[in-house]
Motif scaffolding. Structure first.
Motif, short mmCIF file in Angstrom:
data_model
loop_
_atom_site.label_atom_id
_atom_site.label_comp_id
_atom_site.label_asym_id
_atom_site.label_seq_id
_atom_site.Cartn_x
_atom_site.Cartn_y
_atom_site.Cartn_z
N MET A 51 6.30 32.83 56.54
CA MET A 51 4.89 32.45 58.13
C MET A 51 5.54 31.41 58.73
O MET A 51 5.67 30.95 60.19
CB MET A 51 3.29 32.72 58.88
N MET A 52 5.40 29.96 58.09
CA MET A 52 5.97 28.69 58.61
C MET A 52 7.83 28.70 58.91
O MET A 52 7.70 28.15 59.84
CB MET A 52 5.93 27.53 57.24
N ILE A 53 8.06 29.60 58.85
CA ILE A 53 9.73 29.33 59.08
C ILE A 53 9.82 30.26 59.79
O ILE A 53 10.84 29.62 60.43
CB ILE A 53 10.21 30.25 57.54
N LEU A 54 9.29 31.40 60.03
CA LEU A 54 9.49 32.27 61.41
C LEU A 54 9.15 31.60 62.50
O LEU A 54 9.29 31.68 63.22
CB LEU A 54 8.56 33.58 60.65
N SER A 55 7.21 30.50 62.43
CA SER A 55 7.32 30.59 63.15
C SER A 55 7.90 29.06 64.33
O SER A 55 8.01 29.08 65.43
CB SER A 55 5.68 29.66 62.85
N VAL A 56 8.71 28.51 63.35
CA VAL A 56 9.88 27.47 63.63
C VAL A 56 10.68 27.95 64.00
O VAL A 56 11.18 27.69 65.47
CB VAL A 56 10.15 26.44 62.51
N ILE A 57 11.06 29.02 63.82
CA ILE A 57 12.11 29.84 64.67
C ILE A 57 11.75 30.46 66.04
O ILE A 57 12.85 30.10 66.57
CB ILE A 57 12.97 31.48 63.77
N PHE A 58 10.65 30.77 65.99
CA PHE A 58 10.57 32.01 66.92
C PHE A 58 10.37 30.63 68.06
O PHE A 58 10.41 30.90 69.38
CB PHE A 58 9.49 32.79 66.94
N SER A 59 9.41 29.42 68.06
CA SER A 59 9.15 28.73 68.57
C SER A 59 10.51 27.99 69.44
O SER A 59 10.36 28.06 70.00
CB SER A 59 8.41 27.44 68.36
N VAL A 60 11.88 27.90 68.43
CA VAL A 60 12.63 27.24 68.54
C VAL A 60 13.16 28.21 70.21
O VAL A 60 13.92 28.02 70.86
CB VAL A 60 13.81 27.00 68.14
N LEU A 61 13.24 29.93 69.45
CA LEU A 61 13.83 30.61 70.71
C LEU A 61 12.76 30.64 71.95
O LEU A 61 13.96 30.88 72.63
CB LEU A 61 14.03 32.03 69.75
#
Length: 75
Positions: A65-75
């Motif tokens: 979830m931490m990795i996905l949240s970083v990816i989605f926040s960059v997008l």
């Protein structure tokens, strides 16, 4: 209205910075000769020794979830 928009932008940037820092930082918990974080547990004594974090299901889901949240926040 402009003040509200500015407040939302400042809040979003603050949350984004905190998210990056909490995902990347290498030591969350430091207790004497023991340091633990999201990715590994290290002990210092006569020899510096690091082990991968436990393979608990909840820890793996937090990592994902931490990795996905970083990816989605960059997008």
């Amino acid at each position: 209205m402009l003040l509200l928009l500015l407040g939302i932008i400042v809040l979003h940037v603050t949350v984004l910075v905190l998210l990056f820092v909490s995902t990347i930082v290498s030591q969350w918990l430091v207790n004497g000769d023991h340091a633990a974080d999201l990715w590994q547990n290290c002990t210092t004594g006569s020899v510096f020794h690091c082990l991968a974090s436990s393979s608990n299901e909840w820890l793996q889901s937090v990592q994902a979830m931490m990795i996905l949240s970083v990816i989605f926040s960059v997008l």
